[in-house]
Design a protein around this motif. Structure first.
Motif, PDB file in Angstrom:
ATOM      1  N   LEU A 111      41.223 -31.658 -17.457  1.00  0.00           N
ATOM      2  CA  LEU A 111      39.878 -31.359 -16.970  1.00  0.00           C
ATOM      3  C   LEU A 111      39.909 -31.150 -15.461  1.00  0.00           C
ATOM      4  O   LEU A 111      40.583 -31.878 -14.738  1.00  0.00           O
ATOM      5  CB  LEU A 111      38.914 -32.503 -17.308  1.00  0.00           C
ATOM      6  N   LEU A 112      39.167 -30.157 -14.997  1.00  0.00           N
ATOM      7  CA  LEU A 112      39.063 -29.877 -13.576  1.00  0.00           C
ATOM      8  C   LEU A 112      37.613 -30.097 -13.141  1.00  0.00           C
ATOM      9  O   LEU A 112      36.708 -29.421 -13.615  1.00  0.00           O
ATOM     10  CB  LEU A 112      39.467 -28.430 -13.280  1.00  0.00           C
ATOM     11  N   PRO A 113      37.351 -31.065 -12.241  1.00  0.00           N
ATOM     12  CA  PRO A 113      35.967 -31.316 -11.808  1.00  0.00           C
ATOM     13  C   PRO A 113      35.444 -30.197 -10.930  1.00  0.00           C
ATOM     14  O   PRO A 113      36.189 -29.551 -10.185  1.00  0.00           O
ATOM     15  CB  PRO A 113      36.086 -32.637 -11.023  1.00  0.00           C
ATOM     16  N   ALA A 114      34.153 -29.956 -11.014  1.00  0.00           N
ATOM     17  CA  ALA A 114      33.504 -28.936 -10.205  1.00  0.00           C
ATOM     18  C   ALA A 114      32.046 -29.315 -10.003  1.00  0.00           C
ATOM     19  O   ALA A 114      31.520 -30.211 -10.671  1.00  0.00           O
ATOM     20  CB  ALA A 114      33.602 -27.560 -10.874  1.00  0.00           C
ATOM     21  N   LYS A 115      31.402 -28.641  -9.064  1.00  0.00           N
ATOM     22  CA  LYS A 115      29.993 -28.888  -8.788  1.00  0.00           C
ATOM     23  C   LYS A 115      29.197 -27.604  -9.011  1.00  0.00           C
ATOM     24  O   LYS A 115      29.668 -26.507  -8.701  1.00  0.00           O
ATOM     25  CB  LYS A 115      29.793 -29.391  -7.352  1.00  0.00           C
ATOM     26  N   VAL A 116      27.999 -27.771  -9.545  1.00  0.00           N
ATOM     27  CA  VAL A 116      27.089 -26.645  -9.730  1.00  0.00           C
ATOM     28  C   VAL A 116      26.425 -26.347  -8.395  1.00  0.00           C
ATOM     29  O   VAL A 116      25.771 -27.218  -7.818  1.00  0.00           O
ATOM     30  CB  VAL A 116      26.029 -26.960 -10.799  1.00  0.00           C
ATOM     31  N   VAL A 117      26.588 -25.128  -7.881  1.00  0.00           N
ATOM     32  CA  VAL A 117      26.006 -24.770  -6.590  1.00  0.00           C
ATOM     33  C   VAL A 117      24.740 -23.933  -6.742  1.00  0.00           C
ATOM     34  O   VAL A 117      23.968 -23.806  -5.790  1.00  0.00           O
ATOM     35  CB  VAL A 117      27.037 -24.030  -5.710  1.00  0.00           C
ATOM     36  N   SER A 118      24.518 -23.359  -7.904  1.00  0.00           N
ATOM     37  CA  SER A 118      23.252 -22.662  -8.177  1.00  0.00           C
ATOM     38  C   SER A 118      23.084 -22.538  -9.683  1.00  0.00           C
ATOM     39  O   SER A 118      24.062 -22.507 -10.430  1.00  0.00           O
ATOM     40  CB  SER A 118      23.211 -21.281  -7.524  1.00  0.00           C
ATOM     41  N   SER A 119      21.827 -22.466 -10.107  1.00  0.00           N
ATOM     42  CA  SER A 119      21.558 -22.347 -11.541  1.00  0.00           C
ATOM     43  C   SER A 119      20.147 -21.822 -11.752  1.00  0.00           C
ATOM     44  O   SER A 119      19.291 -21.901 -10.867  1.00  0.00           O
ATOM     45  CB  SER A 119      21.709 -23.703 -12.242  1.00  0.00           C
ATOM     46  N   THR A 120      19.917 -21.271 -12.928  1.00  0.00           N
ATOM     47  CA  THR A 120      18.577 -20.876 -13.346  1.00  0.00           C
ATOM     48  C   THR A 120      18.256 -21.601 -14.646  1.00  0.00           C
ATOM     49  O   THR A 120      19.157 -22.019 -15.376  1.00  0.00           O
ATOM     50  CB  THR A 120      18.476 -19.350 -13.561  1.00  0.00           C
ATOM     51  N   LEU A 121      16.972 -21.758 -14.913  1.00  0.00           N
ATOM     52  CA  LEU A 121      16.570 -22.558 -16.064  1.00  0.00           C
ATOM     53  C   LEU A 121      15.509 -21.876 -16.920  1.00  0.00           C
ATOM     54  O   LEU A 121      15.433 -22.129 -18.122  1.00  0.00           O
ATOM     55  CB  LEU A 121      16.035 -23.916 -15.576  1.00  0.00           C
ATOM     56  N   ARG A 122      14.712 -21.007 -16.337  1.00  0.00           N
ATOM     57  CA  ARG A 122      13.547 -20.451 -17.032  1.00  0.00           C
ATOM     58  C   ARG A 122      13.754 -19.028 -17.526  1.00  0.00           C
ATOM     59  O   ARG A 122      12.828 -18.421 -18.046  1.00  0.00           O
ATOM     60  CB  ARG A 122      12.333 -20.505 -16.100  1.00  0.00           C
ATOM     61  N   ARG A 123      14.942 -18.477 -17.350  1.00  0.00           N
ATOM     62  CA  ARG A 123      15.204 -17.124 -17.834  1.00  0.00           C
ATOM     63  C   ARG A 123      15.792 -17.175 -19.240  1.00  0.00           C
ATOM     64  O   ARG A 123      16.207 -18.221 -19.719  1.00  0.00           O
ATOM     65  CB  ARG A 123      16.164 -16.406 -16.894  1.00  0.00           C
ATOM     66  N   ARG A 124      15.864 -16.032 -19.875  1.00  0.00           N
ATOM     67  CA  ARG A 124      16.508 -15.952 -21.188  1.00  0.00           C
ATOM     68  C   ARG A 124      18.025 -15.839 -21.047  1.00  0.00           C
ATOM     69  O   ARG A 124      18.756 -16.228 -21.957  1.00  0.00           O
ATOM     70  CB  ARG A 124      15.963 -14.753 -21.971  1.00  0.00           C
ATOM     71  N   ASP A 125      18.480 -15.312 -19.907  1.00  0.00           N
ATOM     72  CA  ASP A 125      19.916 -15.162 -19.678  1.00  0.00           C
ATOM     73  C   ASP A 125      20.355 -16.034 -18.502  1.00  0.00           C
ATOM     74  O   ASP A 125      20.909 -15.548 -17.516  1.00  0.00           O
ATOM     75  CB  ASP A 125      20.272 -13.695 -19.427  1.00  0.00           C
ATOM     76  N   ASN A 126      20.084 -17.336 -18.594  1.00  0.00           N
ATOM     77  CA  ASN A 126      20.426 -18.259 -17.522  1.00  0.00           C
ATOM     78  C   ASN A 126      21.930 -18.277 -17.252  1.00  0.00           C
ATOM     79  O   ASN A 126      22.740 -18.134 -18.174  1.00  0.00           O
ATOM     80  CB  ASN A 126      19.964 -19.679 -17.884  1.00  0.00           C
ATOM     81  N   LEU A 127      22.286 -18.481 -15.985  1.00  0.00           N
ATOM     82  CA  LEU A 127      23.675 -18.585 -15.568  1.00  0.00           C
ATOM     83  C   LEU A 127      23.812 -19.716 -14.557  1.00  0.00           C
ATOM     84  O   LEU A 127      22.855 -20.059 -13.848  1.00  0.00           O
ATOM     85  CB  LEU A 127      24.176 -17.279 -14.948  1.00  0.00           C
TER      86      LEU A 127
END
Length: 286
Positions: A111-127
């Protein structure tokens, strides 16, 4: 008004110069592929760094909640490991074989740890964007998990950042199974509630009830079996009525997701075969 016109008249040549410079830069990057690729790469790097700084500030205010989630997840993992060991013991009664099989699957997982630096939540194609990239060994189609369970799959990578297609994306399809039942289907999202997803193609003869756990099935080289997905909330029928469609409450809270891990182990399939062979041999011995 006269002062404004006087100001524009005085600095007209400078304003015209800036306007022409902007137009030339736009034409340069839009109609030249090499310069365009350099611009996109540079812009992504700058945006990624800005998102990383923003994430660092937000992360500071979520430390207590993450600690609570990790403690809860540790208890769940201890239970799952104990349950898996007991199930294998019921098959063979040989603790040495059981411990060897479990060790081959669990302890070797990379496993390689990482941090989420940006995200979307309310779209249909969230990334999601994470702060690990190809320089860290990441490749498309690697699995991503967190302390509370399943997150998604690496979609594309650059040198220092990667884009992840999470469960909350209408294009996501992940093989799952009902824990301790053996019935499997695939997990999908309908683009509505960010706390729930659906498990489709569950056979009609399957026997289970609301409240049971859903986990990864292990029928792919992306995720090993047993990663928690969520609990069954309700049971419905597919559109054609030939299978069940289960509504699943996700254990991963994507609204405050910060720390994730990428499964970088390329030998998952081989280790799963070892465990399967151990189970088959113990079953035949009985």
């Amino acid at each position: 008004m006269q002062n404004l016109l006087a100001l524009l008249t005085r600095y007209f040549h400078w304003l015209l110069f800036l306007l022409l410079e902007v137009a030339s830069v736009v034409l340069l990057f839009r109609y030249n592929s090499y310069q365009g690729s350099v611009w996109v790469s540079s812009a992504n790097g700058v945006a990624g760094k800005l998102y990383e700084w923003q994430s660092g500030v937000e992360q500071f205010f979520h430390l207590q909640e993450r600690a609570r989630q990790l403690a809860q997840r540790n208890l769940e993992l201890e239970y799952q490991l104990s349950h898996a060991r007991q199930s294998l013991l019921d098959l063979g009664r040989d603790t040495a074989v059981v411990d060897s099989a479990l060790h081959a699957v669990v302890s070797g997982l990379q496993l390689l740890p990482a941090k989420v630096v940006s995200s979307t939540l309310r779209r249909r194609d969230n990334l999601l964007t994470i702060d690990r990239g190809s320089n860290d060994g990441l490749k498309p189609d690697m699995g991503v998990v967190c302390g509370m369970g399943l997150v998604g799959v690496v979609y594309m990578t650059s040198a220092h950042y990667s884009v992840v297609m999470p469960v909350l994306n209408v294009h996501s399809r992940i093989s799952c199974a009902i824990r301790d039942r053996g019935y499997f289907g695939y997990l999908s999202w309908d683009g509505k509630n960010p706390t729930e997803a659906y498990m489709d193609d569950v056979p009609r003869h399957a026997q289970f009830s609301p409240g049971e756990w859903v986990e990864t099935s292990g029928y792919s080289a992306i995720f090993p079996p047993g990663i928690t997905v969520g609990r069954i909330v309700s049971i419905g029928n597919s559109a054609d009525g030939l299978s069940y469609r289960l509504r699943v409450k996700l254990t991963t809270d994507f609204s405050c997701l910060r720390d994730v891990s990428i499964i970088t182990d390329e030998n998952i399939a081989e280790r799963l075969q070892i465990l399967s062979a151990a189970r088959d041999s113990m079953a035949l011995a009985n």
